[in-house]
Design a protein around this motif. Structure first.
Motif, PDB file in Angstrom:
ATOM      1  N   SER A   1     -76.633  52.068 -13.959  1.00 33.69           N
ATOM      2  CA  SER A   1     -76.885  50.752 -15.265  1.00 33.69           C
ATOM      3  C   SER A   1     -75.629  50.469 -14.830  1.00 33.69           C
ATOM      4  O   SER A   1     -75.091  49.103 -15.921  1.00 33.69           O
ATOM      5  CB  SER A   1     -77.156  51.422 -16.346  1.00 33.69           C
ATOM      6  OG  SER A   1     -76.672  52.384 -16.639  1.00 33.69           O
TER       7      SER A   1
ATOM      8  N   PRO B   1     -77.273  40.576 -14.408  1.00 34.07           N
ATOM      9  CA  PRO B   1     -77.497  41.907 -14.170  1.00 34.07           C
ATOM     10  C   PRO B   1     -76.563  42.785 -14.918  1.00 34.07           C
ATOM     11  O   PRO B   1     -77.295  44.176 -15.499  1.00 34.07           O
ATOM     12  CB  PRO B   1     -75.446  42.225 -13.338  1.00 34.07           C
ATOM     13  CG  PRO B   1     -75.341  40.273 -13.446  1.00 34.07           C
ATOM     14  CD  PRO B   1     -76.392  39.982 -13.644  1.00 34.07           C
TER      15      PRO B   1
ATOM     16  N   CYS C   1     -74.327  47.984 -12.414  1.00 35.97           N
ATOM     17  CA  CYS C   1     -75.208  46.411 -12.905  1.00 35.97           C
ATOM     18  C   CYS C   1     -73.825  45.536 -13.696  1.00 35.97           C
ATOM     19  O   CYS C   1     -73.345  45.158 -13.699  1.00 35.97           O
ATOM     20  CB  CYS C   1     -76.400  46.934 -13.389  1.00 35.97           C
ATOM     21  SG  CYS C   1     -77.940  47.189 -12.092  1.00 35.97           S
TER      22      CYS C   1
ATOM     23  N   CYS D   1     -80.468  43.438 -15.460  1.00 35.64           N
ATOM     24  CA  CYS D   1     -80.783  44.615 -14.921  1.00 35.64           C
ATOM     25  C   CYS D   1     -80.019  45.812 -14.763  1.00 35.64           C
ATOM     26  O   CYS D   1     -80.604  47.271 -15.246  1.00 35.64           O
ATOM     27  CB  CYS D   1     -80.225  44.587 -13.717  1.00 35.64           C
ATOM     28  SG  CYS D   1     -81.126  43.020 -12.656  1.00 35.64           S
TER      29      CYS D   1
ATOM     30  N   GLY E   1     -81.534  47.744 -18.093  1.00 41.75           N
ATOM     31  CA  GLY E   1     -83.452  48.296 -17.649  1.00 41.75           C
ATOM     32  C   GLY E   1     -82.866  49.365 -17.026  1.00 41.75           C
ATOM     33  O   GLY E   1     -84.228  50.342 -16.720  1.00 41.75           O
TER      34      GLY E   1
END
Length: 388
Positions: free
Chosen positions: A83, A101, A86, A104, A107
């Protein structure tokens, strides 16, 4: 020595979890200012976090039985590290493409948080079987310490190019801790020893068939909503509507988590003398008061003081909800912990997204005042539970 290393690995992972969880709201000024995210887009970045956290936490009980707690802990560390990679990567692409990003990153953060539910809530009872409630609250206090410290580097680095050093540092720390944890001797048992005072649920098909557990789950959902409002919108409220400097607004969020962490640490000692449920039932009151008063602040000091009050109310609330809720799980602690984390994340991220969508119709101050009803509903559910 091996037991000490195991304890160190578990609690350092909890600290990193707190640092990564708070970095996106801590960098809200960067995300909205440097990358031009609208209120709706800012609220939306927490949806991948919610979806991934819910999915991974729901699978956590099954994965704990099949893989063991150590593997879940390692996977959560990997996801949290990704994480941060990103988020750092968002600074390397054109501004127009940074949104992907960032999504992402949240996520992976949700994935790591969901996977950590079983080990972070299971290992304290395994490592300290004689003081399970205290060990569990201490674990959450360590997460809280990370949440408290997290906004400070973001405030110091500002919104210039230097901001990217923060996620890069966390990525390096996460990778190092992952490698160190691979070598730590951690017990793989997915189920801590049942609490001696745990009531047994008579052969439920699922945890949801237990009325007592269902009440804890709804309370966790409502609490997550409240925590998300303070964490994800607090800096923006103070900065945009109250004209408070970004560094001071970040300090208010740090104060929120410092007070929350101090409250959790204090609770570990109080629980040696008073019942967990007695402490649990008084905490919604300062939360409600904070929601009512924060929109009325006129000075930076008042904003910091009221976020400190909010942190005091939030401090031990979820750790105690977790302790009492898993105790009502009939020996299904890993599954109960995962489900309560699901409700926490759903409330946290879902409420954050909802407030982003409502910004076109209400001020943040107005939304804060409306939110005062949430802790009152929690108090009502506590009363229902007591009568049951």
């Amino acid at each position: 020595m091996s037991r000490r290393l195991a304890v160190l690995a578990v609690y350092l992972a909890a600290l990193l979890q707190g640092l990564t969880l708070v970095i996106f709201p801590a960098e809200s000024a960067v995300l909205k200012g440097l990358y031009g995210l609208s209120d709706t887009q800012y609220g939306t970045i927490f949806l991948p976090q919610m979806v991934m956290a819910v999915g991974s936490a729901l699978a956590g009980g099954t994965l704990a039985r099949r893989w063991g707690l150590k593997r879940l802990l390692l996977l959560s560390l990997l996801a949290n590290t990704l994480s941060q990679i990103c988020l750092f990567g968002a600074s390397l692409v054109p501004v127009a493409h940074a949104y992907i990003p960032i999504l992402c990153g949240t996520g992976f953060l949700g994935l790591g948080f969901g996977l950590s539910a079983a080990p972070q809530n299971g290992y304290p009872g395994v490592l300290f079987p004689e003081h399970r409630d205290v060990a569990l609250v201490a674990s959450h206090a360590t997460v809280g310490l990370g949440l408290a410290l997290g906004p400070l580097p973001a405030g110091w680095l500002g919104i210039g190019p230097e901001w990217r050093l923060y996620p890069l540092t966390l990525a390096l720390v996460g990778g190092s801790l992952l490698i160190a944890s691979l070598r730590a001797v951690l017990p793989d048992t997915p189920h801590p020893t049942p609490h001696p005072h745990s009531p047994r649920i008579a052969s439920p098909n699922t945890l949801w068939s237990s009325r007592q557990f269902l009440l804890f789950a709804v309370i966790a959902l409502l609490y997550g909503w409240q925590e998300g409002i303070f964490q994800n919108w607090g800096i923006l409220l103070l900065k945009e509507e109250k004209g408070i400097a970004p560094a001071t607004a970040a300090l208010a969020l740090t104060t929120f988590w410092m007070t929350a962490t101090a409250g959790r640490i204090t609770a570990t000692f109080l629980l040696l003398r008073i019942r967990a449920i007695a402490l649990w039932q008084i905490l919604p009151a300062p939360i409600a008061l904070s929601f009512l008063l924060i929109p009325r602040v006129t000075t930076p000091f008042a904003g910091i003081a009221l976020f400190a009050l909010a942190g005091l109310g939030c401090s031990a609330f979820f750790p105690l909800t977790m302790a009492l809720g898993t105790r009502a799980s009939g020996g299904r602690e890993a599954q109960a912990a995962s489900l309560l984390i699901v409700m926490l994340v759903t409330g946290n991220s879902g409420g954050t997204f909802l407030y982003g969508a409502l910004r076109g119709h209400f001020s943040l101050g107005g939304l804060y005042q409306i939110s005062a009803v949430l802790p009152l509903v929690v108090l009502g559910l506590m009363a229902v539970r007591s009568k049951g």
